[in-house]
Design a protein around this motif. Structure first.
Motif, PDB file in Angstrom:
ATOM      1  N   GLU A  61      -1.888 -13.405  55.306  1.00 42.08           N
ATOM      2  CA  GLU A  61      -1.550 -12.119  55.513  1.00 42.08           C
ATOM      3  C   GLU A  61      -2.227 -11.038  56.267  1.00 42.08           C
ATOM      4  OE1 GLU A  61       1.914 -12.939  54.860  1.00 42.08           O
ATOM      5  OE2 GLU A  61       2.198 -10.912  54.142  1.00 42.08           O
ATOM      6  N   GLN A  89      -3.248  -9.321  60.643  1.00 42.19           N
ATOM      7  CA  GLN A  89      -3.448  -7.802  60.658  1.00 42.19           C
ATOM      8  C   GLN A  89      -3.887  -7.713  61.925  1.00 42.19           C
ATOM      9  OE1 GLN A  89      -1.987  -5.546  58.757  1.00 42.19           O
ATOM     10  NE2 GLN A  89      -1.349  -7.594  57.631  1.00 42.19           N
ATOM     11  N   ARG A  97      -0.480  -0.541  51.549  1.00 41.10           N
ATOM     12  CA  ARG A  97      -0.812  -2.065  51.613  1.00 41.10           C
ATOM     13  C   ARG A  97      -1.393  -2.179  50.337  1.00 41.10           C
ATOM     14  NH1 ARG A  97      -4.665  -2.320  56.909  1.00 41.10           N
ATOM     15  NH2 ARG A  97      -4.816  -4.429  56.146  1.00 41.10           N
ATOM     16  N   TYR A 119       0.028  -5.501  48.140  1.00 41.71           N
ATOM     17  CA  TYR A 119      -0.712  -6.761  47.747  1.00 41.71           C
ATOM     18  C   TYR A 119      -0.658  -7.003  46.078  1.00 41.71           C
ATOM     19  CZ  TYR A 119      -4.348  -9.698  46.007  1.00 41.71           C
ATOM     20  OH  TYR A 119      -4.824 -10.942  45.375  1.00 41.71           O
TER      21      TYR A 119
HETATM   22  C1  HEM Z   1       9.622 -11.458  52.604  1.00 41.08           C
HETATM   23  C2  HEM Z   1       8.646 -11.926  53.081  1.00 41.08           C
HETATM   24  C3  HEM Z   1       7.310 -10.758  53.193  1.00 41.08           C
HETATM   25  C4  HEM Z   1       7.093  -9.599  53.655  1.00 41.08           C
HETATM   26  C5  HEM Z   1       8.464  -8.818  54.106  1.00 41.08           C
HETATM   27  C6  HEM Z   1       5.949  -9.356  53.259  1.00 41.08           C
HETATM   28  C7  HEM Z   1       5.665  -8.152  53.638  1.00 41.08           C
HETATM   29  C8  HEM Z   1       4.096  -7.784  53.653  1.00 41.08           C
HETATM   30  C9  HEM Z   1       3.834  -6.317  54.174  1.00 41.08           C
HETATM   31  C10 HEM Z   1       4.766  -5.208  54.726  1.00 41.08           C
HETATM   32  C11 HEM Z   1       2.453  -6.231  53.846  1.00 41.08           C
HETATM   33  C12 HEM Z   1       1.546  -5.144  54.252  1.00 41.08           C
HETATM   34  C13 HEM Z   1       0.524  -5.375  55.494  1.00 41.08           C
HETATM   35  C14 HEM Z   1      -0.851  -5.265  55.167  1.00 41.08           C
HETATM   36  O1  HEM Z   1      -1.252  -4.645  54.075  1.00 41.08           O
HETATM   37  O2  HEM Z   1      -1.661  -6.138  55.603  1.00 41.08           O
HETATM   38  C15 HEM Z   1       2.166  -7.375  53.373  1.00 41.08           C
HETATM   39  C16 HEM Z   1       0.838  -7.923  53.186  1.00 41.08           C
HETATM   40  C17 HEM Z   1       0.467  -8.781  52.212  1.00 41.08           C
HETATM   41  N1  HEM Z   1       1.532  -9.797  51.935  1.00 41.08           N
HETATM   42 FE1  HEM Z   1       3.423 -10.073  52.405  1.00 41.08          FE
HETATM   43  N2  HEM Z   1       5.144 -10.269  52.908  1.00 41.08           N
HETATM   44  C18 HEM Z   1       6.119 -11.299  52.582  1.00 41.08           C
HETATM   45  C19 HEM Z   1       5.679 -12.393  52.094  1.00 41.08           C
HETATM   46  C20 HEM Z   1       4.454 -12.673  51.210  1.00 41.08           C
HETATM   47  C21 HEM Z   1       4.564 -13.448  50.382  1.00 41.08           C
HETATM   48  C22 HEM Z   1       5.664 -14.445  49.951  1.00 41.08           C
HETATM   49  C23 HEM Z   1       3.342 -13.285  49.860  1.00 41.08           C
HETATM   50  C24 HEM Z   1       2.666 -13.986  48.849  1.00 41.08           C
HETATM   51  C25 HEM Z   1       2.511 -13.632  47.718  1.00 41.08           C
HETATM   52  C26 HEM Z   1       2.649 -12.239  50.687  1.00 41.08           C
HETATM   53  C27 HEM Z   1       1.352 -11.584  50.231  1.00 41.08           C
HETATM   54  C28 HEM Z   1       0.918 -10.593  50.838  1.00 41.08           C
HETATM   55  C29 HEM Z   1      -0.545 -10.266  50.884  1.00 41.08           C
HETATM   56  C30 HEM Z   1      -1.411 -10.694  49.703  1.00 41.08           C
HETATM   57  C31 HEM Z   1      -0.564  -8.971  51.564  1.00 41.08           C
HETATM   58  C32 HEM Z   1      -2.021  -8.103  51.751  1.00 41.08           C
HETATM   59  C33 HEM Z   1      -2.515  -7.928  52.915  1.00 41.08           C
HETATM   60  C34 HEM Z   1      -3.598  -6.847  53.047  1.00 41.08           C
HETATM   61  O3  HEM Z   1      -4.217  -6.675  51.972  1.00 41.08           O
HETATM   62  O4  HEM Z   1      -3.626  -6.252  54.219  1.00 41.08           O
HETATM   63  N3  HEM Z   1       3.490 -11.741  51.306  1.00 41.08           N
HETATM   64  N4  HEM Z   1       3.099  -8.239  53.362  1.00 41.08           N
END
Ligand code: HEM
Ligand code: HDD
Ligand code: HEM
Lengths: 448, 337
Positions: free
Chosen positions: A378, A382, A11, A15
């Motif tokens: 994002e 959760q 995770r 990020y």
């Molecule tokens: C293809 C589209 C996307 C996929 C497959 C994806 C996938 C994921 C996954 C697997 C996580 C981990 C889950 C978690 O730790 O909460 C996550 C978290 C995150 N994603 Fe996405 N994401 C996508 C789009 C985006 C985009 C476009 C952004 C912007 C930059 C983004 C920002 C984040 C952030 C900031 C987290 C951290 C959340 C945390 O700390 O828990 N995501 N995303």
């Protein structure tokens, strides 16, 4: 000290990579549009200052694109490396938009290569301008496709899950889910907004440093008019996003607003802290505002957090990120509208120092709003990676050594980030506008 | 043809495309660095810059296409390879990232620095070496799948003759493909000095390239007998590859028609690459995963294929424009624009 947990490290690494990529991706989506506008103005008004603006923006843009491309490649591969189970499931449903995204990149990459190397190659200026159009379309289309994937993660649909097996997949329904319209339009317009403010901040900074050339004033005016339009659009679409959340992800909205009891006439809470027993203290309350954000009228009933299984709720600190984003949105709108208003009123000086400083602050703040918005969206989803279908921990890799990879990539991004900034500064310092204006025989227009 | 076979063929085409364009790029980086060390850089620097500058981003997309496409068509590969390849995959990403961004920094940004060109040269050889690990692993025996836990056996990978053979094959092929393309480009640019030097490089790397090809072919017989026998069944494909190699080298040696020579090099690698791939089928990862059990659902397959055709209709004219402006435009190539 810590027990090794691949899920947690995955995770964090996700990020770190996405957070770094999105800086360059945002610029990558927005700047081509700004370049196109400047080049267009140059042709229409027959004003070489605008053409030079487009040229210089494009020159800096190449550097940020390079970092955008390599970090994008990183996240593309990392999704498979860190979330193999998620990607296996997702590949069945959202392979289509991801595949199309690559076509959009391809299209963009080809025309960007041509655009950059053909400034003086065609007799007609219009021909060269036409080459930036596919770049704008390609960049925006790639944001469109990738965000539809993210929309799917929030409202997965377009398949049936029978005993853990995906059936009756409908890729178009998966892509065009209820989250898609607000998500995509909000992401795209904030990319434009942020790019306008980043470029505007540079122009304002030059003016503050005492550069009197009208070139900078034109740059600032152009970016702030664009910025005002995008800022108003952002707020309107942000409001729609709130209504979308109310309808489809009420728990995210409730978490963002520390809204525990289901009730109508719900107030919007700004800032504050949460005590042990979920009491909100020191917060600014705007009566009815949450109900209005959610449903357009004060008597909309907003579902509270108490209705949900506490184990399936997002962390409540997302509240601060939501507030930060909205606050910055209001700030950007105020600054750019004020600037436009002052340039429109005769006798007012829009280039005054306090306003210029606020515009300078607007550049980094806009970027901060992008980061906060994504963290809110994002983390607010959760503990689900696919909302209601797959938990984040079920999607993660089981490999050892994710912690090492986290260190490796953190170093990589630090090095890339620092070099990128150094190179950009050197590039524009060694070839200042004044110098280039003179070279092109445009300097006599200084006073105006 | 089944959807499975169409899917893997499409992906294999993109990997082949990457193999060619990236080899040119990787090799160019190495030659550029090497000639700097030996003070011959002034001879070929211009040629390399003029060709590479407009196309480097396009090169990268070929790769992205492959790894995004394979997850779309064969989602289970994400599971197997994704879990096993965390470290080698991450290393490859880091190298690609350094290479791409530092190329841009050096070319568009600041002055030329020794460090940048070293990075550019070194990564040019390390990236193909690390990427080919994936092909090595697919032969089986390097991955363990124990009750749902996929593991890469590093000892096996680093201790095996076959995997080192493939690494060397990749490196010498990169140098050969790159030198023969740049020879052609220099001849179009009418740059006699560069042509002489690059022609010499092409001839130098010709023998190692074909030699390693043959050695790896026989090493495979010990590694994966089934694959080896499948390859023997279509021996004529590899025969064709050898003939193309001979024709290409002959033309370059005789200083004749460098363009045709490069086409022969492309045929040489096309036949070998598709022969290798076809014989590998139906396995994606021997013996765990075949194209049939890792395949996506039918609706997705059809929509991917439709998207692919629509995409090609859009890309081919654009690529044609790019080539027309930078590859086949005599004035540009000669440096007059
Ligand atoms: C293809 C589209 C996307 C996929 C497959 C994806 C996938 C994921 C996954 C697997 C996580 C981990 C889950 C978690 O730790 O909460 C996550 C978290 C995150 N994603 Fe996405 N994401 C996508 C789009 C985006 C985009 C476009 C952004 C912007 C930059 C983004 C920002 C984040 C952030 C900031 C987290 C951290 C959340 C945390 O700390 O828990 N995501 N995303
Ligand atoms: C310059 C950046 C920026 C600014 C000024 C704003 N936003 Fe935003 N917002 C984003 C950048 C952003 C984003 C980074 O683009 C997000 C993250 C994920 C997404 O879909 O877009 C986002 C998400 C996001 C969401 C969550 C959507 C979801 O999870 O599906 C809501 C409800 C809002 N925004 C609402 C607003 C409101 C009411 C704003 C008031 C002006 C606002 N945003 C300003
Ligand atoms: C909403 C957030 C995102 C936006 C707006 C966005 C946009 C972009 C843009 C515009 C580029 C081109 C580079 C540039 O012009 O600067 C790029 C590169 C890339 N992005 Fe992102 N991206 C986002 C998130 C993601 C995610 C989550 C993934 C993972 C699947 C991803 C995968 C890629 C890849 C693979 C590339 C490199 C493509 C190439 O080689 O040209 N992006 N992105």
């Amino acid at each position: 000290m810590f027990e090794y947990d691949p899920v947690m490290y995955s995770r964090i690494l996700t990020y770190v990579t996405l957070g770094f990529h999105v800086i360059f991706a945002t610029i990558g989506v927005g700047i081509p549009l700004m370049i196109a506008i400047a080049e267009w103005m140059g042709i229409k008004r027959n004003d070489p200052h605008y053409t030079l603006l487009a040229r210089r923006w494009a020159r800096g843009f190449v550097i940020t694109v390079a970092v955008g491309v390599v970090t994008g490649t990183a996240i593309g591969l990392q999704l498979s490396l860190l979330w193999p189970n998620f990607m296996q499931a997702a590949g069945h449903t959202i392979g289509l938009p991801m595949f199309m995204e690559v076509f959009a990149f391809f299209f963009e990459a080809i025309f960007l290569g041509i655009y950059l190397y053909t400034w003086d190659r065609f007799k007609s200026k219009m021909k060269h301008f036409l080459l930036i159009i596919p770049v704008v379309i390609g960049a925006t289309a790639s944001a469109f496709f990738i965000t539809s994937v993210n929309a799917f993660m929030n409202v997965p649909q377009g398949f049936d899950l029978v005993d853990g097996v995906l059936q009756d997949v409908n890729p178009l329904a998966a892509m065009f889910n209820p989250a898609t319209p607000t998500k995509i339009s909000h992401v795209i317009i904030t990319c434009y907004l942020t790019s306008a403010f980043v470029l505007g901040a540079i122009a304002a900074f030059n003016i503050l440093k005492g550069n009197k050339h009208v070139y900078h004033k034109k740059a600032l005016h152009l970016t702030m008019v664009a910025g005002a339009i995008f800022a108003i659009g952002t707020a309107v679409i942000g409001d729609f996003s709130g209504k979308y959340l109310h309808e489809y992800q009420p728990e995210k909205l409730a978490a963002a607003e520390w809204h525990f009891e289901t009730e109508s006439e719900a107030p919007l809470i700004l800032g504050g802290i949460l005590t042990e027993d979920n009491e909100v203290k020191y917060a600014l309350e705007i009566p009815y505002a949450l109900s209005i954000l959610a449903g357009g009228s004060p008597d909309t009933e907003v579902i509270g957090l108490n209705e949900y299984d506490p184990d399936l709720l997002p962390p409540l600190w997302v509240h601060y990120f939501f507030d930060l984003m909205v606050f910055i949105g209001m700030f950007l709108a105020a600054v750019s509208v004020l600037f436009v208003f002052m340039s429109w009123k005769k006798g007012w000086n829009p280039f005054n120092r306090p306003l210029a400083w606020m515009i300078v602050a607007g550049g980094p703040l806009a970027m901060l709003a992008i980061q906060s918005g994504w963290i809110f969206a994002e983390v607010g989803r959760q503990p689900w990676i696919l909302n209601g279908v797959m938990l984040t921990e079920e999607g993660a890799t089981t490999s050892p050594h994710v912690d090492l990879m986290l260190i490796l990539f953190s170093i990589l991004y630090a090095v890339l980030g620092i070099t990128c900034v150094t190179v950009l500064r050197k590039m524009f310092k060694s070839n200042p506008v004044e110098h280039e204006l003179e070279e092109r025989g445009l300097s006599h227009k200084t006073a105006q | 043809m089944t959807y499975e076979v169409i899917g893997i063929t499409v992906l294999w085409f993109f990997l082949y495309g990457y193999l060619i364009v990236a080899s040119v790029d990787f090799g160019a980086g190495f030659f550029s660095y090497y000639t700097k060390r030996t003070n011959k850089n002034h001879m070929i620097h211009k040629i390399i810059q003029r060709y590479l500058s407009p196309v480097w981003e396009v090169t990268n997309v070929f790769l992205v296409f492959f790894f995004i496409g394979i997850v779309g068509f064969f989602p289970s590969t994400a599971y197997y390879y994704g879990t096993a390849l965390l470290i080698p995959g991450s290393v490859a990403i880091v190298l690609l990232a350094l290479r791409g961004s530092y190329y841009a920094f050096a070319t568009y940004g600041a002055e030329d620095s020794k460090f940048y060109s070293f990075l550019y040269g070194a990564t040019g050889l390390l990236i193909p070496a690390s990427l080919t690990t994936v092909l090595t692993i697919s032969e089986g025996g390097y991955i363990l799948n124990e009750n749902g836990n996929v593991q890469l056996l590093y000892g096996e990978l680093f201790g095996s003759l076959y995997s080192w053979g493939v690494v060397i094959l990749a490196i010498v092929s990169v140098l050969f493909i790159s030198a023969s393309f740049l020879t052609y480009y220099a001849s179009r640019a009418k740059d006699a000095k560069a042509l002489e030097l690059l022609r010499k490089y092409a001839l130098t790397w010709a023998i190692p390239a074909i030699g390693m090809g043959i050695i790896v072919f026989f090493l495979l017989s010990q590694r994966n007998a089934e694959h080896f026998h499948n390859m023997l069944d279509i021996w004529w494909v590899f025969g064709l590859s050898f003939v193309s190699f001979a024709a290409a080298t002959f033309l370059i040696w005789k200083r004749k028609n460098y363009g045709l020579a490069f086409v022969f090099v492309m045929i040489q690698y096309f036949t070998a690459f598709f022969g290798y791939g076809a014989a590998h089928l139906p396995y994606l990862l021997y013996p765990y995963l075949t194209i049939y059990d890792g395949f996506t659902n039918e609706t997705m397959a059809i929509s991917l294929i439709v998207a692919f055709i629509a995409g090609l209709l859009m890309l081919i004219p654009s690529l044609y424009l790019l080539m027309k402006l930078f590859l086949f435009d005599a004035d540009y190539v000669e440096g007059k624009r």
